[in-house]
Every structure is written in structure tokens, then in C-alpha cells.
Design a protein around this motif. Structure first.
Motif, PDB file in Angstrom:
ATOM      1  N   SER A   1       0.834  -1.204   0.000  1.00 54.20           N
ATOM      2  CA  SER A   1       0.000   0.000   0.000  1.00 54.20           C
ATOM      3  C   SER A   1       0.870   1.255   0.000  1.00 54.20           C
ATOM      4  O   SER A   1       1.650   1.484   0.931  1.00 54.20           O
ATOM      5  N   ARG A   2       0.738   2.073  -1.054  1.00 52.14           N
ATOM      6  CA  ARG A   2       1.543   3.294  -1.153  1.00 52.14           C
ATOM      7  C   ARG A   2       0.911   4.474  -0.431  1.00 52.14           C
ATOM      8  O   ARG A   2       1.610   5.427  -0.074  1.00 52.14           O
ATOM      9  N   ASN A   3      -0.390   4.442  -0.224  1.00 50.97           N
ATOM     10  CA  ASN A   3      -1.098   5.580   0.361  1.00 50.97           C
ATOM     11  C   ASN A   3      -0.629   5.840   1.797  1.00 50.97           C
ATOM     12  O   ASN A   3      -0.618   4.936   2.628  1.00 50.97           O
ATOM     13  N   GLY A   4      -0.247   7.084   2.052  1.00 51.36           N
ATOM     14  CA  GLY A   4       0.161   7.465   3.402  1.00 51.36           C
ATOM     15  C   GLY A   4       1.537   6.976   3.798  1.00 51.36           C
ATOM     16  O   GLY A   4       1.918   7.042   4.970  1.00 51.36           O
ATOM     17  N   LEU A   5       2.302   6.486   2.835  1.00 49.15           N
ATOM     18  CA  LEU A   5       3.639   5.966   3.112  1.00 49.15           C
ATOM     19  C   LEU A   5       4.674   7.014   2.702  1.00 49.15           C
ATOM     20  O   LEU A   5       4.639   7.524   1.584  1.00 49.15           O
ATOM     21  N   ILE A   6       5.575   7.346   3.627  1.00 49.39           N
ATOM     22  CA  ILE A   6       6.639   8.300   3.308  1.00 49.39           C
ATOM     23  C   ILE A   6       7.998   7.657   3.565  1.00 49.39           C
ATOM     24  O   ILE A   6       8.119   6.708   4.348  1.00 49.39           O
ATOM     25  N   ASN A   7       9.001   8.169   2.866  1.00 47.70           N
ATOM     26  CA  ASN A   7      10.363   7.650   2.985  1.00 47.70           C
ATOM     27  C   ASN A   7      11.300   8.795   3.357  1.00 47.70           C
ATOM     28  O   ASN A   7      11.263   9.866   2.744  1.00 47.70           O
ATOM     29  N   ILE A   8      12.119   8.582   4.377  1.00 52.60           N
ATOM     30  CA  ILE A   8      13.119   9.561   4.786  1.00 52.60           C
ATOM     31  C   ILE A   8      14.491   8.941   4.578  1.00 52.60           C
ATOM     32  O   ILE A   8      14.783   7.864   5.113  1.00 52.60           O
ATOM     33  N   GLU A   9      15.323   9.584   3.765  1.00 53.04           N
ATOM     34  CA  GLU A   9      16.684   9.076   3.573  1.00 53.04           C
ATOM     35  C   GLU A   9      17.517   9.428   4.795  1.00 53.04           C
ATOM     36  O   GLU A   9      17.660  10.596   5.153  1.00 53.04           O
ATOM     37  N   ALA A  10      18.061   8.382   5.433  1.00 50.22           N
ATOM     38  CA  ALA A  10      18.851   8.574   6.652  1.00 50.22           C
ATOM     39  C   ALA A  10      20.316   8.741   6.268  1.00 50.22           C
ATOM     40  O   ALA A  10      21.083   7.774   6.237  1.00 50.22           O
ATOM     41  N   SER A  11      20.702   9.958   5.933  1.00 51.69           N
ATOM     42  CA  SER A  11      22.070  10.203   5.472  1.00 51.69           C
ATOM     43  C   SER A  11      23.088  10.145   6.603  1.00 51.69           C
ATOM     44  O   SER A  11      24.281   9.999   6.367  1.00 51.69           O
ATOM     45  N   THR A  12      22.635  10.280   7.836  1.00 47.14           N
ATOM     46  CA  THR A  12      23.523  10.131   8.998  1.00 47.14           C
ATOM     47  C   THR A  12      22.958   9.019   9.883  1.00 47.14           C
ATOM     48  O   THR A  12      21.872   8.507   9.655  1.00 47.14           O
ATOM     49  N   GLY A  13      23.706   8.663  10.907  1.00 54.14           N
ATOM     50  CA  GLY A  13      23.246   7.614  11.816  1.00 54.14           C
ATOM     51  C   GLY A  13      22.376   8.124  12.940  1.00 54.14           C
ATOM     52  O   GLY A  13      21.961   7.338  13.814  1.00 54.14           O
ATOM     53  N   ASP A  14      22.055   9.427  12.959  1.00 55.25           N
ATOM     54  CA  ASP A  14      21.312  10.004  14.085  1.00 55.25           C
ATOM     55  C   ASP A  14      19.919   9.405  14.227  1.00 55.25           C
ATOM     56  O   ASP A  14      19.493   9.065  15.337  1.00 55.25           O
ATOM     57  N   LEU A  15      19.198   9.292  13.112  1.00 52.41           N
ATOM     58  CA  LEU A  15      17.844   8.742  13.190  1.00 52.41           C
ATOM     59  C   LEU A  15      17.867   7.271  13.594  1.00 52.41           C
ATOM     60  O   LEU A  15      17.004   6.806  14.347  1.00 52.41           O
ATOM     61  N   HIS A  16      18.868   6.548  13.122  1.00 51.29           N
ATOM     62  CA  HIS A  16      18.986   5.132  13.490  1.00 51.29           C
ATOM     63  C   HIS A  16      19.274   4.989  14.981  1.00 51.29           C
ATOM     64  O   HIS A  16      18.699   4.114  15.654  1.00 51.29           O
ATOM     65  N   SER A  17      20.128   5.849  15.513  1.00 49.28           N
ATOM     66  CA  SER A  17      20.491   5.774  16.932  1.00 49.28           C
ATOM     67  C   SER A  17      19.299   6.043  17.844  1.00 49.28           C
ATOM     68  O   SER A  17      19.219   5.512  18.952  1.00 49.28           O
ATOM     69  N   HIS A  18      18.369   6.871  17.394  1.00 48.82           N
ATOM     70  CA  HIS A  18      17.212   7.244  18.209  1.00 48.82           C
ATOM     71  C   HIS A  18      15.909   6.698  17.622  1.00 48.82           C
ATOM     72  O   HIS A  18      14.830   7.224  17.894  1.00 48.82           O
ATOM     73  N   PHE A  19      16.033   5.637  16.824  1.00 43.07           N
ATOM     74  CA  PHE A  19      14.868   5.113  16.108  1.00 43.07           C
ATOM     75  C   PHE A  19      13.721   4.745  17.057  1.00 43.07           C
ATOM     76  O   PHE A  19      12.572   5.151  16.847  1.00 43.07           O
ATOM     77  N   GLU A  20      14.000   3.987  18.107  1.00 41.75           N
ATOM     78  CA  GLU A  20      12.947   3.520  19.010  1.00 41.75           C
ATOM     79  C   GLU A  20      12.275   4.687  19.716  1.00 41.75           C
ATOM     80  O   GLU A  20      11.050   4.721  19.882  1.00 41.75           O
ATOM     81  N   ALA A  21      13.076   5.672  20.147  1.00 41.15           N
ATOM     82  CA  ALA A  21      12.516   6.826  20.852  1.00 41.15           C
ATOM     83  C   ALA A  21      11.593   7.630  19.935  1.00 41.15           C
ATOM     84  O   ALA A  21      10.497   8.053  20.328  1.00 41.15           O
ATOM     85  N   ILE A  22      12.039   7.840  18.686  1.00 37.25           N
ATOM     86  CA  ILE A  22      11.220   8.591  17.718  1.00 37.25           C
ATOM     87  C   ILE A  22       9.938   7.827  17.414  1.00 37.25           C
ATOM     88  O   ILE A  22       8.844   8.410  17.408  1.00 37.25           O
ATOM     89  N   LYS A  23      10.061   6.535  17.211  1.00 38.14           N
ATOM     90  CA  LYS A  23       8.886   5.713  16.885  1.00 38.14           C
ATOM     91  C   LYS A  23       7.864   5.737  18.019  1.00 38.14           C
ATOM     92  O   LYS A  23       6.659   5.947  17.777  1.00 38.14           O
ATOM     93  N   ASP A  24       8.333   5.545  19.256  1.00 32.48           N
ATOM     94  CA  ASP A  24       7.415   5.505  20.397  1.00 32.48           C
ATOM     95  C   ASP A  24       6.674   6.824  20.555  1.00 32.48           C
ATOM     96  O   ASP A  24       5.452   6.839  20.806  1.00 32.48           O
ATOM     97  N   GLU A  25       7.374   7.930  20.399  1.00 30.43           N
ATOM     98  CA  GLU A  25       6.725   9.230  20.583  1.00 30.43           C
ATOM     99  C   GLU A  25       5.727   9.526  19.470  1.00 30.43           C
ATOM    100  O   GLU A  25       4.653  10.080  19.721  1.00 30.43           O
ATOM    101  N   LEU A  26       6.065   9.141  18.233  1.00 36.55           N
ATOM    102  CA  LEU A  26       5.138   9.368  17.119  1.00 36.55           C
ATOM    103  C   LEU A  26       3.902   8.481  17.231  1.00 36.55           C
ATOM    104  O   LEU A  26       2.799   8.894  16.860  1.00 36.55           O
ATOM    105  N   LEU A  27       4.067   7.276  17.749  1.00 41.21           N
ATOM    106  CA  LEU A  27       2.908   6.411  17.980  1.00 41.21           C
ATOM    107  C   LEU A  27       2.006   6.981  19.067  1.00 41.21           C
ATOM    108  O   LEU A  27       0.775   6.943  18.974  1.00 41.21           O
ATOM    109  N   GLN A  28       2.641   7.548  20.090  1.00 42.33           N
ATOM    110  CA  GLN A  28       1.870   8.100  21.214  1.00 42.33           C
ATOM    111  C   GLN A  28       1.083   9.342  20.802  1.00 42.33           C
ATOM    112  O   GLN A  28      -0.059   9.544  21.239  1.00 42.33           O
TER     113      GLN A  28
END
Length: 793
Positions: free
Chosen positions: A460-487
Motif C-alpha cells: 500500500s503506497r497511500n500514506g507511506l513516506i520515505n526519509i533518507e537517513a544520510s547520517t546515523g542520528d535517526l537510526h540511533s534514536h529510532f525507538e525513541a522517535i517511533k514511540d513518541e510518534l505512535l503516542q
């Protein structure tokens, strides 16, 4: 003599203003189309000629046999560079390794910008003949230096001197600016390369390379070469053919053949089938070249038709000139001179049309073409082109008009006769046959695009976005970002991946399984993901199960798509062991094929597995119950909080998927414009012919009306001949259109059908357009006062 010809031409134009206007309009439109197409073709043919030694530069490419088919790949294993340097030192002037052109965050002077660039060998700036604005080309010999484009220098440093300034890349490595080069033009393969970072740095840092430099099975890099001055490309290509087989380990030797693909062919000859180059963009160059000739031919046909249709009016002029001693050769010269003058007048208008329409044309064709006004070659070509157009337009009228017998012409007994109109009928038929052909081709192109767009993509393409992770910052904080966005309700799921859903960045050919044929080589798409990947994109599990975070054994699990299942010929895949990554991986599931590469080709056999180093893409499913705008704002806020040095950039997956159709849509849009202009040129010629016929038969129409003929009768009288010609042109064009488009569709695995309604709609539409064109003059003549018509001499 020329003065006399010029006066005669002006008098003739003034005497027949309407027909002269139609002639000049038709020629100017036809010439404008031909000029625009010529500029487009020149831009295509001059691709990569910006580099001084483009004729000596090549890319090392591999042909390999996979499952009884030969596949061509531009990516090569890292150890190949050393093997070429060792075994063929005299054949290459430069051997250059390169990474993919990827986006990276460049930081300096408190600014953070995203630019695309390459880690590339130290000889690349010299090989590509970069035009240095500051610094030296050899700067990449230093592993701590970087070359940046003029755009990067302006974005980061403004008017400050950039050389010797420090730039931080992806919040990790720091480089010193050693030079600034001129932005590469759009019509080069490397036009997106806004910076060049040293390969030495890339090769010496495990955090960046993420691969084994000695792995012959890992095809994930590019290798470019410049041949020595005395080296022959074909001979060198034959020399290096078996390099991988001779140097690689046993599992890398299977049916692999290397060859050199010259830079001059990268753009227009990029398509390979079963290991053989079968063209590519050159097909469209030929296509538009032919269209340009056709459209110009339509304009020339208009000129011929209208000039010969007025033959009876010029008969006495020819008779007088012959009676006072003019030779036929002089009359031929006069009529040629008139047509050439018309062509040069049309050229002025054509250049104006090209000038004002070029910006829109560039948008339509995704180009940055400019008219090279100061290029003498342009003017030589334009003048020659105009002379040819004028000569082609005037050849038939000149020969026809100069053939009149002076006695008959002066007595007024000259009549063109039925046979004289036959060539005009043939030309009208040719005009509309060309127009019908273009219209059918245009409809089929768009039907094929829509057919591919309607193909199920498997997720399903609808509502799907892609962010290019050019640095490791998003990967390092992936769980924290995911949990807050879900909340906060902005998203419903989030995952990481080594490739976006609209592309496969990595391949591997080191996959082993029990039933594998040892004589065959198999290549699979290779995608590393997190466990939430399937849930986030909404893939469809056909057999087995999805990844499960609660199951530790899934770290050695693999999910395959149906194409891979068919590729491996496994009857019961669940629980099967695949050997790759130097370990055993258990198949836990099979998913429906997803369109990740070309929408016109079958899905690629692909493996999905967990783990590995940092991921290049963050994939997010936005909450459909929330505002998209507000959700994006929340995602941006969190990304900036955890990765402040990284400019927030994202793309909607459905929009990225649409870009896969860009080439076909550009071709379709251009073909549409040219088809409309072709039918326009044909119709203005038809308009001119009808108006002349109405004028020529004005007394006949008057008599018929006095005798009781209705408006419909007169309209039918003047229209029926053209209706027959248009119908004939349709039946002539239909077989050719069917053949050409059927051949074109064979290039696609997933292709539409040549439905009957395409031809029916084109025929009916063309007939209606021609009837509307003819009817204007026919009805006008039918409504004229017959008394006035009969009094007219």
C-alpha cells in the motif's frame, strides 16, 4: 534579375494575402517544430561531451549467466580494481572506483545542507576534466580533502572564500575544501555530483564502507576507466573479459564476462538484453527525428497544394512571361525564389515561436536547452535548413507552373483538368495519413503508461513516506522517535530499510541452497530491514509468517518473494536453509511480489532479512485518521530534535513511484504536442484548399442555389472530396501504426493491447476535425447571396 524576382514575389504575396498567410503560418509552425526537435536531438547526442576525453572513458560492466539468461550489471566487486591495475597497467591511463551518488549532509558556517555526491578515486577530477574555479584537480590525493561544486560553495559559504574551509559530512567526518569546480551541466551522467570526496577515506573507514574490500561476490560499486592514448577499446575489453574468473574465488568464477561500455554510449545505448546492447534512448532520438521530418513535410505539402491549386490564376502570368521571351528555366528559378522567400519569412516567425515556447518545452522534456545564438554552426544549419525547406516546398509548383503552354494560357482556354488535381489529392492523403499515425501512436503510449500504473504493486503506497537517513542520528534514536510518534497519533507504523520501497539498492550472488544448480549463477535483490517493515508497507504474506520481534531466531531468518521462490524452484520453502552473509538463514515466509524496480518488468527475486549496520531509509506509515500536514509537522519536529544537524527531507512513496513513468510520460507529452501541431498544419492546409475551391466555384454555387440547391447540398458538394481523402488516409495509416506500436510494445514484459477503439476513435476524431475545418468555408460559400455571386467576374 533578382530585383525583378523580388518585386514579383511581393506582388504575388500582396495579391493573395489569405493564401500567403496560410502558407507562411504552415511553414513557420512546421519549421518551429523541426527546430525544437533538432535542439532536443542535439542535446541528447551531445550528452557527456562536456568531458574532454569522453571518447576514451568507459565503465567496466559485467555480463553474467543467471538461470540460463545473461544479465548485464553496472555494479562490480571491489577487488576488481586491484586486479586491473596489476594485470593491465599499460592499457589504462586512469582507473577510478566510485560509490553510488548519494545524498549527504554537509555542514559548515552554522549551515546544514543536503547535496548529492560520490566517494571517488583521486584521478576522477582529471578524467572528467572538471573546470576548476578554485584549487587544483589533484586534491583528492589527500584523504582529508574534498572538492565541491560552485552551488555547494555558494550554499555553505556565500561570498566567503571556500578553499581551506572545513566541512563536516553526515555529522561524522571532517574534510578540508581543496577546490571548487564548475557545476556540471544537466546533459552529463555526473550532473548530480555536487561534491567529490576521496576514495582513500572511504576505503579506509569501516563505518563508511560497510563491505569487505576482498569480497568478489559483493557487486555494489562502480568502476570507471580512461584508456591509454594508444589503447583500442575493443581489444582491451576482450583482454579483461575473464579477469573475474581468473582472480576471484571459485564461487565468483561462474560464467562472468567483463567488458567496457564507452561513455559515448552511456546515455543513448544503455539497454541490454541477454548480454547484448539493444539500444535505449537512441530509439527516441530516431522517433522524434522522424516526427520532425514528417511535420515539416506536412508544411511543405501545404505550400505545394496551395501553390498548384492557384495554377489557373497564374496561367496568364506564365503565358505573358513566355510570350515575351522568358525561358522555362527562368520561370522555374522565379517560382523557386518565391518559395525560398516564403521559407525565410516563415523562419523569422519560427525562431520567434521557438524562443517563446522553449521554456515550456524544457519543462515538458525535462531539459535545460538554450538556443546557441552565438554559435556559427547554428546559423549555417538554419540557413541550409531553410533553403532545403524552401526548395522542397517549391519544387513541384515550380515545375508544374512553368510547364503551361503560352497560347492556351493567353487565350484563357487553359484548364487544370482532373489529372492536375491528382497530385494534390495524393499530398492531402499523405498529410492526414501522417497525422493519423502520430495520433494513434500517442494514444498507445499513454495507454501503456496507464496500464503499468494500474498494475498491482503488492503493497500500500497511500500514506507511506520515505526519509533518507544520510547520517546515523535517526537510526540511533529510532525507538525513541517511533514511540513518541505512535503516542501522539501521527503514525501507525515505522520501520528501517537498506532500500526504499521504490528501489533495490543492493544485490547479492553468494546465495546457496541445497537444490541449487552449481553450473548456474543466481543474483537476488538484497534488502535489510527491521521487523516492522512488512507491517509498515503492508506487504502480503503468501506462505509462512512475517518477522516477529518476540522470536530471537528471526535474527537468522529470511523472507523471500514469489519471484525468488520461482527462481529457486522450491516446492516447500518454509524452513529451507539459505547460505549467505557467511551464515545459515531460515526461510520463514514468502510474500507476494512487489513492484520495486521497473513497473514494466517482472518483479526481481528478492531476499528480506533483519539486522546489519545502520539503515539508509526510514519508512513511515502516516495515521490515516490524522491530518497529513499535522503528522508531517510532528515527524519533522522530532527528527530535528534528535538530528538537529540534518535538514529534514522526505518523499511520498506514491510520488516517487510515479517518477518511474517519467520517461514514457515525457515521450507521450512531446508526441501529443507534435501530433496536435501536425493535425493543425494539415487543417490549415485543408482550410486554404477549401477556401480556394469555394472561390473558384463561386458561380457554380450561385447557379446551384438559384436552381434550388440547399445549404446542405452545397456543403456536401465542397466537403465530400475531402471526406473521401481523409478516410483513405486513415486506412493507409492504420496498418503502419499497428505495426510500429506492436513492435514498440514488445519492449515491455507487461504491456497493453492494441484495442480496436484506439483506431476507431482516431479515425472518427480526424474525420470530425477535418469536417469542421472544411465546413467553415463550405457553409460560408453556401450562405452567400447567389445574385452577387453570379454578377461577379
Amino acid at each position: 534579375m533578382l530585383k525583378s524576382y523580388f518585386k514579383s514575389t511581393l506582388r504575388n504575396i500582396a495579391k493573395s494575402k489569405l493564401h500567403s498567410l496560410i502558407n507562411i503560418t504552415g511553414l513557420s509552425v512546421g519549421m518551429a517544430v523541426a527546430l525544437l526537435i533538432t535542439l532536443w536531438i542535439w542535446d541528447e547526442l551531445s550528452f557527456d561531451t562536456y568531458h574532454e576525453k569522453y571518447d576514451r572513458i568507459a565503465q567496466v560492466i559485467e555480463n553474467s549467466a543467471h538461470n540460463n539468461e545473461v544479465h548485464t550489471s553496472k555494479v562490480i566487486p571491489w577487488p576488481l580494481e586491484a586486479a586491473l591495475r596489476k594485470d593491465y597497467p599499460n592499457d589504462f591511463k586512469y582507473i577510478v572506483m566510485s560509490s553510488f551518488t548519494d545524498q549527504h549532509v554537509l555542514s559548515a558556517s552554522g549551515k546544514n545542507v543536503l547535496f548529492s555526491g560520490n566517494f571517488i578515486g583521486e584521478d576522477a577530477p582529471e578524467m572528467l576534466s572538471l573546470k576548476m574555479e578554485k584549487g587544483q584537480r589533484n586534491a583528492l590525493q589527500d584523504a582529508s580533502s574534498i572538492l565541491i561544486s560552485s552551488s555547494v560553495a555558494k550554499a555553505l559559504f556565500g561570498d566567503t572564500e571556500p578553499v581551506n574551509q572545513l566541512i563536516q559530512m553526515d555529522n561524522k567526518a571532517i574534510f578540508k575544501v581543496a577546490g571548487v569546480y564548475e557545476d556540471l551541466p544537466v546533459n552529463t551522467t555526473f550532473h548530480k555530483v555536487a561534491f567529490m570526496a576521496p576514495w582513500k577515506f572511504f576505503a579506509g573507514n569501516k563505518d563508511w564502507i560497510g563491505r569487505d574490500p576482498n569480497d568478489w561476490n559483493d557487486n555494489s560499486l562502480f568502476l570507471y576507466v580512461q584508456l591509454s592514448d594508444n589503447a583500442d577499446r575493443q581489444k582491451v575489453s576482450e583482454k579483461i573479459k575473464n579477469t573475474k574468473q581468473q582472480n576471484g574465488p571459485p564461487d565468483a568464477k561462474q560464467q562472468s564476462a567483463l567488458f567496457l561500455h564507452p561513455m559515448g554510449q552511456w546515455h543513448l545505448y544503455s539497454k541490454f538484453e541477454n548480454g547484448v546492447n539493444v539500444g535505449g534512448g537512441i530509439e527516441y532520438v530516431w522517433l522524434f527525428g522522424i516526427i520532425g521530418v514528417f511535420v515539416l513535410l506536412l508544411a511543405c505539402i501545404n505550400f505545394m497544394n496551395l501553390s498548384t491549386a492557384r495554377s489557373e490564376k497564374r496561367a496568364k502570368e506564365v503565358g505573358v512571361r513566355k510570350a515575351i521571351g522568358s525561358l522555362r528555366s527562368q520561370l522555374v528559378t522565379l517560382f523557386f525564389f518565391e518559395s525560398v522567400c516564403m521559407a525565410f519569412t516563415a523562419l523569422v516567425f519560427a525562431l520567434f515561436v521557438v524562443f517563446i515556447s522553449l521554456p515550456a518545452f524544457n519543462v515538458l522534456a525535462s531539459k535545460k536547452i538554450a538556443i546557441p545564438w552565438d554559435n556559427p554552426i547554428l546559423w549555417v544549419w538554419v540557413i541550409g535548413f531553410t533553403l532545403v525547406t524552401g526548395g522542397l516546398s517549391g519544387i513541384y509548383p515550380a515545375l508544374y507552373l512553368s510547364s503551361f503552354k503560352p497560347v492556351k494560357a493567353l487565350k484563357g482556354t487553359f484548364k487544370a483538368g482532373k489529372l492536375a488535381t491528382t497530385p494534390r489529392k495524393v499530398l492531402v492523403t499523405v498529410q492526414f495519413a501522417i497525422s493519423v499515425l502520430l495520433i494513434i501512436c500517442t494514444i498507445v503510449v499513454f495507454k501503456q503508461i496507464q496500464f503499468a500504473k494500474d498494475r498491482s504493486v503488492g503493497y500500500s503506497r497511500n500514506g507511506l513516506i520515505n526519509i533518507e537517513a544520510s547520517t546515523g542520528d535517526l537510526h540511533s534514536h529510532f525507538e525513541a522517535i517511533k514511540d513518541e510518534l505512535l503516542q501522539n497519533g501521527a503514525i501507525v507504523s515505522m520501520a528501517e530499510s537498506s532500500s526504499p520501497t521504490y528501489g533495490i539498492n543492493n544485490n547479492r550472488d553468494d546465495v546457496e541452497w541445497k537444490e541449487k544448480d552449481p553450473s548456474q549463477k543466481y543474483t537476488f535483490g538484497s534488502i535489510r530491514t527491521t521487523a516492522e517493515y512488512g507491517k509498515t508497507i503492508g506487504w502480503k504474506v503468501a506462505q509462512g509468517r512475517d518477522f516477529n520481534l518476540q522470536m530471537p531466531t528471526d535474527s537468522d531468518a529470511v523472507i523471500i518473494n514469489e519471484a525468488a521462490l520461482k527462481y529457486m524452484n522450491l516446492e516447500d520453502p518454509i524452513g529451507h536453509i539459505l547460505q549467505f552473509r557467511k551464515r545459515s538463514n531460515t526461510i520463514i515466509g514468502v510474500v507476494k511480489d512487489m513492484v520495486m524496480s521497473s513497473p514494466y518488468e517482472p518483479a526481481k527475486p528478492t531476499l528480506y532479512y533483519l539486522g546489519g549496520r545502520g539503515f539508509d531509509n526510514v519508512i513511515i506509515r502516516i495515521n490515516p485518521a490524522a491530518s497529513t500536514h499535522e503528522s508531517i509537522a510532528k515527524i519533522e519536529k522530532l527528527c530535528k530534535a534528535y538530528a538537529p544537524a540534518v535538514p529534514f527531507s522526505f518523499s511520498f512513496v506514491d510520488q516517487e513511484y510515479q517518477k518511474k513513468f517519467s520517461t514514457e510520460e515525457q515521450i507521450g507529452n512531446l508526441a501529443t504536442v507534435f501530433a496536435i501541431l501536425a493535425i493543425f498544419i494539415s487543417c490549415i492546409g485543408l482550410f486554404g484548399m477549401t477556401s480556394f475551391m469555394a472561390e473558384q466555384r463561386i458561380k457554380e454555387i450561385g447557379v446551384r442555389k438559384v436552381l434550388g440547391a440547399s445549404v446542405l447540398d452545397v456543403w456536401a458538394l465542397l466537403s465530400k472530396e475531402f471526406v473521401v481523402l481523409v478516410c483513405l488516409s486513415f486506412f493507409i495509416a492504420m496498418p503502419g501504426a499497428y505495426y510500429f506500436m506492436d513492435t514498440w510494445l514488445q519492449h515491455y514484459t507487461y504491456k497493453t493491447e492494441l484495442a480496436w477503439w484506439i483506431f476507431a476513435a482516431t479515425g472518427i476524431g480526424t474525420l470530425l476535425i477535418s469536417l469542421i475545418t472544411v465546413s467553415f468555408q463550405s457553409i460560408k460559400a453556401a450562405l452567400a447571396n447567389p445574385v452577387k455571386s453570379l454578377r461577379t467576374e
